[in-house]
Design a protein around this motif. Structure first.
Motif, PDB file in Angstrom:
ATOM      1  N   GLU A 154       0.823  -1.208   0.000  1.00  0.00           N
ATOM      2  CA  GLU A 154       0.000   0.000   0.000  1.00  0.00           C
ATOM      3  C   GLU A 154       0.855   1.255   0.000  1.00  0.00           C
ATOM      4  O   GLU A 154       1.802   1.385   0.772  1.00  0.00           O
ATOM      5  CB  GLU A 154      -0.935   0.031   1.215  1.00  0.00           C
ATOM      6  CG  GLU A 154      -1.875   1.237   1.218  1.00  0.00           C
ATOM      7  CD  GLU A 154      -2.810   1.261   2.409  1.00  0.00           C
ATOM      8  OE1 GLU A 154      -2.932   2.330   3.035  1.00  0.00           O
ATOM      9  OE2 GLU A 154      -3.399   0.209   2.734  1.00  0.00           O
ATOM     10  N   TYR A 155       0.492   2.166  -0.899  1.00  0.00           N
ATOM     11  CA  TYR A 155       1.109   3.480  -0.964  1.00  0.00           C
ATOM     12  C   TYR A 155       0.059   4.551  -0.714  1.00  0.00           C
ATOM     13  O   TYR A 155      -1.151   4.280  -0.740  1.00  0.00           O
ATOM     14  CB  TYR A 155       1.775   3.703  -2.332  1.00  0.00           C
ATOM     15  CG  TYR A 155       3.078   2.954  -2.492  1.00  0.00           C
ATOM     16  CD1 TYR A 155       4.300   3.551  -2.194  1.00  0.00           C
ATOM     17  CD2 TYR A 155       3.087   1.638  -2.945  1.00  0.00           C
ATOM     18  CE1 TYR A 155       5.494   2.866  -2.330  1.00  0.00           C
ATOM     19  CE2 TYR A 155       4.283   0.939  -3.087  1.00  0.00           C
ATOM     20  CZ  TYR A 155       5.486   1.566  -2.783  1.00  0.00           C
ATOM     21  OH  TYR A 155       6.672   0.876  -2.919  1.00  0.00           O
ATOM     22  N   LEU A 156       0.524   5.761  -0.495  1.00  0.00           N
ATOM     23  CA  LEU A 156      -0.339   6.925  -0.335  1.00  0.00           C
ATOM     24  C   LEU A 156      -0.031   7.868  -1.487  1.00  0.00           C
ATOM     25  O   LEU A 156       1.129   8.260  -1.675  1.00  0.00           O
ATOM     26  CB  LEU A 156      -0.068   7.615   1.006  1.00  0.00           C
ATOM     27  CG  LEU A 156      -0.192   6.705   2.223  1.00  0.00           C
ATOM     28  CD1 LEU A 156       0.427   7.373   3.450  1.00  0.00           C
ATOM     29  CD2 LEU A 156      -1.650   6.341   2.479  1.00  0.00           C
ATOM     30  N   CYS A 157      -1.040   8.195  -2.287  1.00  0.00           N
ATOM     31  CA  CYS A 157      -0.850   9.019  -3.474  1.00  0.00           C
ATOM     32  C   CYS A 157      -1.212  10.460  -3.158  1.00  0.00           C
ATOM     33  O   CYS A 157      -2.304  10.738  -2.631  1.00  0.00           O
ATOM     34  CB  CYS A 157      -1.720   8.480  -4.605  1.00  0.00           C
ATOM     35  SG  CYS A 157      -1.483   9.337  -6.179  1.00  0.00           S
ATOM     36  N   PHE A 158      -0.292  11.379  -3.472  1.00  0.00           N
ATOM     37  CA  PHE A 158      -0.546  12.793  -3.205  1.00  0.00           C
ATOM     38  C   PHE A 158       0.212  13.628  -4.220  1.00  0.00           C
ATOM     39  O   PHE A 158       1.104  13.142  -4.922  1.00  0.00           O
ATOM     40  CB  PHE A 158      -0.134  13.169  -1.775  1.00  0.00           C
ATOM     41  CG  PHE A 158       1.341  13.015  -1.505  1.00  0.00           C
ATOM     42  CD1 PHE A 158       2.208  14.097  -1.599  1.00  0.00           C
ATOM     43  CD2 PHE A 158       1.870  11.778  -1.183  1.00  0.00           C
ATOM     44  CE1 PHE A 158       3.566  13.953  -1.364  1.00  0.00           C
ATOM     45  CE2 PHE A 158       3.230  11.614  -0.940  1.00  0.00           C
ATOM     46  CZ  PHE A 158       4.081  12.713  -1.031  1.00  0.00           C
ATOM     47  N   GLY A 159      -0.120  14.902  -4.270  1.00  0.00           N
ATOM     48  CA  GLY A 159       0.536  15.824  -5.194  1.00  0.00           C
ATOM     49  C   GLY A 159      -0.500  16.583  -5.990  1.00  0.00           C
ATOM     50  O   GLY A 159      -1.655  16.176  -6.084  1.00  0.00           O
ATOM     51  N   HIS A 160      -0.096  17.688  -6.558  1.00  0.00           N
ATOM     52  CA  HIS A 160      -0.972  18.410  -7.477  1.00  0.00           C
ATOM     53  C   HIS A 160      -0.111  19.299  -8.351  1.00  0.00           C
ATOM     54  O   HIS A 160       1.063  19.517  -8.080  1.00  0.00           O
ATOM     55  CB  HIS A 160      -2.049  19.210  -6.728  1.00  0.00           C
ATOM     56  CG  HIS A 160      -1.544  20.200  -5.740  1.00  0.00           C
ATOM     57  ND1 HIS A 160      -1.420  21.531  -6.018  1.00  0.00           N
ATOM     58  CD2 HIS A 160      -1.133  20.056  -4.463  1.00  0.00           C
ATOM     59  CE1 HIS A 160      -0.973  22.178  -4.959  1.00  0.00           C
ATOM     60  NE2 HIS A 160      -0.782  21.301  -3.996  1.00  0.00           N
ATOM     61  N   PHE A 218      -3.387   3.732  -2.302  1.00  0.00           N
ATOM     62  CA  PHE A 218      -3.251   3.040  -3.592  1.00  0.00           C
ATOM     63  C   PHE A 218      -2.648   1.669  -3.317  1.00  0.00           C
ATOM     64  O   PHE A 218      -1.517   1.570  -2.838  1.00  0.00           O
ATOM     65  CB  PHE A 218      -2.343   3.843  -4.529  1.00  0.00           C
ATOM     66  CG  PHE A 218      -2.064   3.184  -5.858  1.00  0.00           C
ATOM     67  CD1 PHE A 218      -3.016   3.160  -6.865  1.00  0.00           C
ATOM     68  CD2 PHE A 218      -0.819   2.598  -6.109  1.00  0.00           C
ATOM     69  CE1 PHE A 218      -2.744   2.565  -8.095  1.00  0.00           C
ATOM     70  CE2 PHE A 218      -0.544   2.007  -7.332  1.00  0.00           C
ATOM     71  CZ  PHE A 218      -1.509   1.985  -8.329  1.00  0.00           C
ATOM     72  N   ASP A 219      -3.424   0.610  -3.569  1.00  0.00           N
ATOM     73  CA  ASP A 219      -2.965  -0.762  -3.322  1.00  0.00           C
ATOM     74  C   ASP A 219      -2.441  -1.366  -4.616  1.00  0.00           C
ATOM     75  O   ASP A 219      -3.168  -1.431  -5.618  1.00  0.00           O
ATOM     76  CB  ASP A 219      -4.107  -1.630  -2.794  1.00  0.00           C
ATOM     77  CG  ASP A 219      -4.511  -1.267  -1.373  1.00  0.00           C
ATOM     78  OD1 ASP A 219      -3.800  -0.456  -0.749  1.00  0.00           O
ATOM     79  OD2 ASP A 219      -5.535  -1.791  -0.897  1.00  0.00           O
ATOM     80  N   VAL A 220      -1.190  -1.799  -4.591  1.00  0.00           N
ATOM     81  CA  VAL A 220      -0.584  -2.436  -5.768  1.00  0.00           C
ATOM     82  C   VAL A 220      -1.130  -3.857  -5.896  1.00  0.00           C
ATOM     83  O   VAL A 220      -1.095  -4.639  -4.934  1.00  0.00           O
ATOM     84  CB  VAL A 220       0.947  -2.448  -5.657  1.00  0.00           C
ATOM     85  CG1 VAL A 220       1.568  -3.117  -6.888  1.00  0.00           C
ATOM     86  CG2 VAL A 220       1.482  -1.022  -5.508  1.00  0.00           C
ATOM     87  N   ILE A 221      -1.637  -4.175  -7.057  1.00  0.00           N
ATOM     88  CA  ILE A 221      -2.265  -5.478  -7.273  1.00  0.00           C
ATOM     89  C   ILE A 221      -1.199  -6.574  -7.311  1.00  0.00           C
ATOM     90  O   ILE A 221      -0.190  -6.472  -8.025  1.00  0.00           O
ATOM     91  CB  ILE A 221      -3.075  -5.474  -8.586  1.00  0.00           C
ATOM     92  CG1 ILE A 221      -4.243  -4.477  -8.476  1.00  0.00           C
ATOM     93  CG2 ILE A 221      -3.611  -6.877  -8.913  1.00  0.00           C
ATOM     94  CD1 ILE A 221      -4.949  -4.197  -9.782  1.00  0.00           C
ATOM     95  N   GLY A 222      -1.415  -7.609  -6.491  1.00  0.00           N
ATOM     96  CA  GLY A 222      -0.579  -8.806  -6.556  1.00  0.00           C
ATOM     97  C   GLY A 222       0.762  -8.718  -5.871  1.00  0.00           C
ATOM     98  O   GLY A 222       1.644  -9.536  -6.145  1.00  0.00           O
ATOM     99  N   ARG A 223       0.927  -7.754  -4.969  1.00  0.00           N
ATOM    100  CA  ARG A 223       2.212  -7.636  -4.268  1.00  0.00           C
ATOM    101  C   ARG A 223       1.992  -7.566  -2.768  1.00  0.00           C
ATOM    102  O   ARG A 223       1.085  -6.875  -2.298  1.00  0.00           O
ATOM    103  CB  ARG A 223       2.974  -6.393  -4.711  1.00  0.00           C
ATOM    104  CG  ARG A 223       3.463  -6.472  -6.137  1.00  0.00           C
ATOM    105  CD  ARG A 223       4.696  -5.644  -6.303  1.00  0.00           C
ATOM    106  NE  ARG A 223       5.037  -5.496  -7.695  1.00  0.00           N
ATOM    107  CZ  ARG A 223       6.033  -4.767  -8.156  1.00  0.00           C
ATOM    108  NH1 ARG A 223       6.783  -4.083  -7.289  1.00  0.00           N
ATOM    109  NH2 ARG A 223       6.286  -4.687  -9.421  1.00  0.00           N
TER     110      ARG A 223
END
Length: 275
Positions: A154-160, A218-223
């Motif tokens: 799991e990651y955390l997505c941010f930015g603009h 953001f969950d990476v599929i299959g990892r």
């Protein structure tokens, strides 16, 4: 090497501020990254009071901002800057906290990791005040929690604006702290069933430029969630925004994200609690 909680301080800072009912005062070292938008990310540990994952947007003055953008990094393995602050209560960063909100922090800006510099290394900027603009993520880490290893990566997505980032979501130990600069691969967004979204390409491009002012999972599929399966530079992965609605209003969607470069990685400091 343990971060920013020992007694071996330099003497560039004034005395810490008095009275902290939260018990979270410390010399909270920060990773510094970004260009048009500058971010601080707290260098977390499993040790009170440094057991916080916090990412927030800051606004340094124009001279400091230009120095962050333009200087050459002395150590290629450390393509980032760090901020060594005057001790302050980390709880004052929490946007959901009950106490007063902190609007700025003061300290010294260094090229690379401030605690790994040779003694006497001059800061890029000394005793500067940096305004806190917006908190993208603030999470307290349980210093006693051990990682199970059975959850998704799991990651955390941010930015603009012109940059989008992933920060690894730090859970129980052993764990790792990582920041990646990424972009969404055009045309890869689908609903959770794998069907293309009704949103057109320009709508999705604008969405990725504007939506992530606060961080979404953001969950990476299959990892699995461990350092050996982390994202690396130039890798493209599929993943799910389970709690994020795209412009069409569908709840949750999938997309491919491409990792343009790794900004920061720390594994050893999060291998176990500091006692």
């Amino acid at each position: 090497m343990s971060h920013h909680h020992g007694q071996d301080h330099d003497h560039d800072h004034p005395d810490p501020e008095p009275e902290d009912p939260t018990g979270t005062t410390g010399r909270h070292g920060m990773l510094v990254f970004g260009r048009d938008v500058i971010y601080f990310s707290h260098l977390a540990m499993y040790h009170v009071p440094h057991n916080y994952q916090a990412v927030f947007e800051v606004d340094p003055d124009d001279g400091v901002r230009e120095r962050i953008r333009s200087h050459r990094h002395a150590i290629p393995q450390e393509p980032y800057d760090t901020f060594d602050p005057v001790p302050f209560p980390m709880a004052e960063i929490d946007p959901a906290g009950s106490g007063p909100r902190r609007t700025s922090i003061r300290g010294n800006l260094y090229c690379g990791h401030f605690e790994r510099r040779a003694r006497g290394t001059e800061p890029l900027a000394r005793d500067i005040e940096v305004r806190i603009e917006r908190v993208a993520r603030f999470t307290e880490l349980d210093v006693n929690a051990q990682a199970t290893g059975d959850g998704p990566l799991e990651y955390l997505c941010f930015g603009h604006g012109d940059r989008l980032y992933l920060a690894h979501a730090i859970g129980g130990w052993p764990n790792f702290d990582q920041i990646l600069e990424v972009h969404a691969v055009p045309g890869t967004a689908t609903n959770r069933m794998g069907e293309p979204l009704p949103d057109d390409a320009s709508t999705m491009e604008r969405f990725f430029r504007e939506h992530f002012t606060t961080a979404d999972p953001f969950d990476v599929i299959g990892r699995s969630d461990d350092p050996d399966h982390r994202l690396v530079s130039h890798e493209v992965v599929g993943g799910s925004f389970l709690a994020t609605s795209p412009p069409s209003g569908i709840h949750g969607f999938r997309v491919q994200l491409a990792a343009d470069r790794e900004v920061y990685l720390e594994i050893g400091e999060l291998a176990h609690p500091m006692g």
